[in-house]
Write an enzyme that holds these catalytic residues in place. Structure first.
Site, PDB file in Angstrom:
ATOM      1  N   ASP A   1     -21.719   1.594 -27.268  1.00  0.00           N
ATOM      2  CA  ASP A   1     -21.437   0.176 -27.093  1.00  0.00           C
ATOM      3  C   ASP A   1     -21.626  -0.500 -28.442  1.00  0.00           C
ATOM      4  O   ASP A   1     -22.639  -0.264 -29.121  1.00  0.00           O
ATOM      5  CB  ASP A   1     -22.409  -0.458 -26.094  1.00  0.00           C
ATOM      6  CG  ASP A   1     -22.073  -0.114 -24.653  1.00  0.00           C
ATOM      7  OD1 ASP A   1     -21.266   0.815 -24.443  1.00  0.00           O
ATOM      8  OD2 ASP A   1     -22.623  -0.762 -23.744  1.00  0.00           O
TER       9      ASP A   1
ATOM     10  N   HIS B   1     -22.727   8.847 -26.830  1.00  0.00           N
ATOM     11  CA  HIS B   1     -22.030   9.779 -25.956  1.00  0.00           C
ATOM     12  C   HIS B   1     -20.945  10.518 -26.737  1.00  0.00           C
ATOM     13  O   HIS B   1     -20.538  10.100 -27.817  1.00  0.00           O
ATOM     14  CB  HIS B   1     -21.403   9.044 -24.768  1.00  0.00           C
ATOM     15  CG  HIS B   1     -22.405   8.465 -23.817  1.00  0.00           C
ATOM     16  ND1 HIS B   1     -22.560   8.917 -22.528  1.00  0.00           N
ATOM     17  CD2 HIS B   1     -23.320   7.475 -23.964  1.00  0.00           C
ATOM     18  CE1 HIS B   1     -23.516   8.232 -21.917  1.00  0.00           C
ATOM     19  NE2 HIS B   1     -23.994   7.337 -22.770  1.00  0.00           N
TER      20      HIS B   1
ATOM     21  N   SER C   1     -27.931   0.090 -34.478  1.00  0.00           N
ATOM     22  CA  SER C   1     -27.591   0.732 -35.742  1.00  0.00           C
ATOM     23  C   SER C   1     -26.081   0.866 -35.826  1.00  0.00           C
ATOM     24  O   SER C   1     -25.356   0.036 -35.291  1.00  0.00           O
ATOM     25  CB  SER C   1     -28.289   2.082 -35.877  1.00  0.00           C
ATOM     26  OG  SER C   1     -28.167   2.560 -37.193  1.00  0.00           O
TER      27      SER C   1
END
Length: 442
Positions: free
Chosen positions: A185, A285, A397
């Site tokens: 995200d 992911h 990050s």
């Protein structure tokens, strides 16, 4: 003997009282800085006064420090967001411009500060206080608490809350086999195609950095010459060349993922940079079905990676601590760089739990040589499916994704038409499982 102070000078009177009671304050400071063992169950049930008294000093002190840190982060974020929004409304693209703050950051012990922050966020928060702290964080950084897999009371520390899992189905993965999905995200900062021998990734308008500097000199990244050889001489490759340090070593090491004889389409190199805000979902992911063959860990600096930092710090992503994963997918090479930042105590890899980042280093200068591990399980490496959990940040990050993808066979000189096309624009918000780009079979 106590000094005699006239009553008409109350300021000095209270000052004297503070000096006479400095010992309890010193004791409080020692208790705050010294790790305390958790109280035993027997002591709690029997009303053990000593352990309860110690925790009454330690826990509130850690909580107050945490709340102050959250408040400072929120105030700075609001200021930066307002400034950047005004610039975007005016159609102004911010350019690279070093400033004094960037030079000052190089003097700060940011790695030590980040380790302290990591210890602070690992402290256990009282159960009754947890929902209030986490809701305050969610309001400050626009986190969606309804997606959390567990009730708020079950996250014992901020560190657990940062890297929390989501409810099943919160991030549906695009099942299109000709679609590359977002691994995190975040906000799309930059994307594009890497061209030429010295391929460069744009950090911000006016400054770029070499892709090999990000991935390392020993990277398996294919060059333009390697790609041409693949297209013209795929049938002449033999297994004796497997030991050579070249791109063919990768293609032969993972035949289940990429068979160069099965496709003759031209391939280009692409990149995408995604920034995670502190309030974003922090797990990483897999962007596709791929085999991870190599992991590199660069123990660099820990500069901030927000928008201001990208505009003021040269070579930000190649100087910061980072974990590089390289492998192959159905279209060729793929690499994922997880870049650390200030107050990111660690980058966790679920496929390699023993990896530790942001460790104390004795030498003052960081080595350019990374710590490398080759995942060699019968020449296949670590196999991941699209959407599988790969790792996690302990705060916000940046992730840099570099990959091969098909381009048009009819590509003419000066023609930018491509078979692979990004589905995003710079500044777009994207979530795990949503399409970054698609391509069409030739």
């Amino acid at each position: 003997m106590k000094p005699r102070v006239p009553h008409r000078f109350p300021l000095f009177y209270y000052h004297t009282r503070f000096l006479n009671h400095s010992k309890p304050f010193t004791s409080f400071t020692k208790k705050l800085l010294t790790p305390q063992p958790p109280p035993s169950i027997n002591a709690a049930t029997n009303g053990g006064g000593n352990s309860q008294g110690d925790s009454s000093y330690f826990l509130p002190g850690a909580t107050v420090a945490t709340i102050l840190m959250l408040g400072a982060l929120h105030a700075r974020r609001m200021y930066d967001d307002k400034k950047h929004e005004e610039m975007r409304e005016k159609g102004i693209e911010l350019e690279f411009q070093p400033d004094a703050k960037a030079s000052f950051l190089r003097l700060l012990p940011l790695r030590s500060i980040s380790r302290c922050w990591g210890q602070l966020t690992s402290m256990e928060i009282p159960v009754w206080l947890r929902p209030h702290v986490y809701r305050a964080w969610a309001r400050a950084f626009h986190s969606n608490l309804e997606e959390a897999a567990l009730p708020l009371e079950e996250y014992t520390s901020l560190k657990e809350f940062f890297a929390r899992a989501l409810k099943e189905g919160s991030r549906p993965i695009n099942a299109d086999p000709q679609c590359l999905v977002s691994p995190v995200d975040g906000t799309v900062l930059r994307f594009g195609e890497l061209k030429g021998a010295g391929a460069m990734i744009e950090q911000v308008k006016g400054f770029s950095y070499p892709v090999f500097s990000l991935l390392g000199a020993s990277s398996l990244l294919p060059t333009a010459a390697d790609i041409n050889v693949q297209e013209e001489h795929t049938e002449s490759i033999t297994t004796t060349e497997k030991s050579k340090k070249s791109w063919w070593r990768v293609s032969l090491a993972s035949p289940k993922v990429w068979d160069p004889t099965s496709s003759r389409a031209k391939r280009g190199l692409f990149y995408c940079v995604i920034y995670l805000n502190p309030g974003d979902y922090h797990r990483i992911h897999s962007p596709a079905d791929w085999n991870i063959l190599v992991r590199r860990h660069f123990s660099g600096h820990l500069y901030p990676v927000n928008e201001r930092a990208t505009r003021t710090i040269r070579n930000l992503y190649i100087e910061n601590e980072r974990v590089i994963l390289e492998g192959v997918w159905q279209e060729g090479f793929m690499a994922l760089a997880a870049v650390g930042a200030t107050n990111i105590g660690s980058i966790e890899l679920f496929i390699e739990p023993e990896l530790q980042t942001n460790k104390a280093i004795k030498k003052s200068l960081h080595s350019d040589l990374p710590e490398e591990r080759v995942y060699d399980c019968e020449g296949v490496g670590r196999v991941l499916k699209k959407g599988d959990e790969l790792g996690a940040f302990n705060m916000g990050s940046t992730v840099v994704l570099i990959f091969q993808a098909p381009i048009s066979k009819l590509l003419q000189e000066g023609d930018s038409s491509q078979e692979f096309n990004f589905n995003v624009k710079c500044g777009d918000r994207i979530r795990v499982g949503e399409a970054l780009g698609r391509w069409h079979s030739s």
